[in-house]
Design a protein around this motif. Structure first.
Motif, PDB file in Angstrom:
ATOM      1  N   ILE A  64       7.170  -2.662   6.805  1.00  0.00           N
ATOM      2  CA  ILE A  64       6.134  -2.974   7.800  1.00  0.00           C
ATOM      3  C   ILE A  64       5.882  -1.798   8.753  1.00  0.00           C
ATOM      4  CG2 ILE A  64       5.741  -4.421   9.859  1.00  0.00           C
ATOM      5  CD1 ILE A  64       6.714  -6.776   8.204  1.00  0.00           C
ATOM      6  N   GLU A 114       2.152   1.698   8.025  1.00  0.00           N
ATOM      7  CA  GLU A 114       0.846   0.993   8.042  1.00  0.00           C
ATOM      8  C   GLU A 114       0.248   0.836   6.648  1.00  0.00           C
ATOM      9  OE1 GLU A 114      -1.148  -0.605  10.316  1.00  0.00           O
ATOM     10  OE2 GLU A 114       0.614  -0.507  11.627  1.00  0.00           O
ATOM     11  N   LYS A 116       0.867  -2.412   4.811  1.00  0.00           N
ATOM     12  CA  LYS A 116       0.304  -3.672   5.316  1.00  0.00           C
ATOM     13  C   LYS A 116      -0.918  -4.071   4.496  1.00  0.00           C
ATOM     14  CE  LYS A 116       2.077  -3.503   9.984  1.00  0.00           C
ATOM     15  NZ  LYS A 116       1.749  -3.364  11.415  1.00  0.00           N
ATOM     16  N   ASN A 143       7.141 -14.403   8.139  1.00  0.00           N
ATOM     17  CA  ASN A 143       6.553 -13.644   9.250  1.00  0.00           C
ATOM     18  C   ASN A 143       6.387 -12.163   8.938  1.00  0.00           C
ATOM     19  OD1 ASN A 143       6.150 -15.837  10.905  1.00  0.00           O
ATOM     20  ND2 ASN A 143       8.293 -15.803  11.602  1.00  0.00           N
ATOM     21  N   ARG A 144       7.060 -11.706   7.915  1.00  0.00           N
ATOM     22  CA  ARG A 144       6.910 -10.304   7.504  1.00  0.00           C
ATOM     23  C   ARG A 144       5.972 -10.168   6.299  1.00  0.00           C
ATOM     24  NH1 ARG A 144      11.280 -11.369  10.259  1.00  0.00           N
ATOM     25  NH2 ARG A 144      12.379  -9.742  11.437  1.00  0.00           N
ATOM     26  N   GLU A 151       2.193 -10.112   6.624  1.00  0.00           N
ATOM     27  CA  GLU A 151       1.544  -8.839   6.991  1.00  0.00           C
ATOM     28  C   GLU A 151       1.407  -7.903   5.800  1.00  0.00           C
ATOM     29  OE1 GLU A 151       2.272  -6.668  10.531  1.00  0.00           O
ATOM     30  OE2 GLU A 151       3.707  -8.174  11.227  1.00  0.00           O
ATOM     31  N   ARG A 181      -3.154 -18.949   8.956  1.00  0.00           N
ATOM     32  CA  ARG A 181      -3.389 -17.681   8.254  1.00  0.00           C
ATOM     33  C   ARG A 181      -3.407 -17.868   6.735  1.00  0.00           C
ATOM     34  NH1 ARG A 181       1.577 -14.624  10.945  1.00  0.00           N
ATOM     35  NH2 ARG A 181       2.450 -16.655  10.374  1.00  0.00           N
ATOM     36  N   ARG A 197      -3.355 -15.935   1.539  1.00  0.00           N
ATOM     37  CA  ARG A 197      -3.675 -15.422   2.883  1.00  0.00           C
ATOM     38  C   ARG A 197      -5.179 -15.414   3.071  1.00  0.00           C
ATOM     39  NH1 ARG A 197      -2.301  -9.530   5.733  1.00  0.00           N
ATOM     40  NH2 ARG A 197      -3.431 -10.041   7.643  1.00  0.00           N
TER      41      ARG A 197
END
Ligand code: SAM
Ligand code: CA
Length: 248
Positions: free
Chosen positions: A149, A152, A155, A175-176, A179, A229, A246
């Motif tokens: 993470i 960039e 992501k 939660n990871r 992204e 999300r 997502r």
């Protein structure tokens, strides 16, 4: 975790008897019918070899069942997955299903704390000619995800992520990986019906490890249902698999 024997199985509450059974279906005959009619005839010879090799391993209960491997393969092709991740490899049944489903330039970032398990299945994966798609990282997944993470460019770069490791970390993983997966991409969480224990009464005589992880699985299921999300779909395949697409 403990591997249970036949006597221990008989002490489980109804509906929780067959921990070695790879499906939540109430009828063994029906599950056998699915396997024999739709799964085994289409199973890649290397997957069959890996499944049979894994059946001899003491922790074979951990392996992804072949009907679920077939589902993963179908999903990966439907979403045109190329860049994927797997958390929790064991001997590699889901990993090989994924590697066989991806195009020749497809990639799987595969993580497991145990390299020995992975190396048991690796010769079969190599023989299948798909080992070049796999980047195996040994170690706990959480710090590896945190590392990813930080960059960039990672992501929103994954098309598909399969999470099948320590259930007490699933929300931390969510939660990871949320992204890391791209918008429109898919995360699949495995064992989300946790041997049916999600509906067991509080005083049900569950095995310790089933009881311990049940609350984490239920917490995940509730969190996913509320997470705007993702779109979700809970399937009763294998031990329950929750698909998350997502959307933002
Ligand atoms: N997907 C595999 C298959 O198709 O056979 C089954 C995975 S098995 C249910 C769970 C795996 O997660 C085990 O191999 C275990 O070593 C690994 N594991 C447990 N805790 C982990 C962690 N914190 N990080 C990464 N892997 C972990
Ligand atoms: Ca699993």
């Amino acid at each position: 975790m403990t591997i249970i024997n036949e006597d221990q199985q008989q002490n489980q509450i109804p509906g929780h008897k067959q921990l070695h059974h790879k499906s939540l279906l109430q009828s063994d005959a029906l599950y056998q019918y699915i396997l024999e009619t739709s799964v085994y005839p289409r199973e890649h010879e290397s997957l069959k070899e890996l499944r049979e090799l894994t059946e001899k391993h003491p922790w074979n209960l951990l392996a992804t069942p072949p009907d679920e491997g077939q589902l993963l393969s179908m999903l990966l092709k439907v979403v045109n997955a190329k860049n994927t991740m797997e958390i929790g490899v064991y001997t590699g049944y889901s990993l090989l299903s994924t590697a066989l489903a991806l195009p020749s330039d497809g990639k799987i970032l595969a993580m497991d704390i145990n390299r020995e398990y992975y190396e048991l299945g690796l010769p079969v994966i190599e023989k299948a000619g798909v080992a070049h798609k796999i980047d195996f990282r040994e170690g706990p997944a959480l710090p590896l995800l945190d590392q990813l993470i930080k960059d960039e460019k990672n992501k929103g770069s994954f098309d598909f992520i399969f999470v099948d490791a320590d259930k007490d970390n699933y929300l931390n993983y969510h939660n990871r990986v949320i992204e890391l997966v791209k918008v429109g991409g898919m995360i699949a969480y495995d064992n989300t019906l946790w041997n049916g224990s999600v509906v067991a009464p509080p005083d049900a005589p569950l095995l310790d490890y089933i009881k311990y992880y049940r609350d984490f699985v239920m917490e995940l299921n509730q969190a996913l249902a509320l997470d705007s999300r993702v779109e979700i779909c809970q399937l009763p395949v294998g031990d329950g698999i929750t698909l998350c697409r997502r959307i933002i």
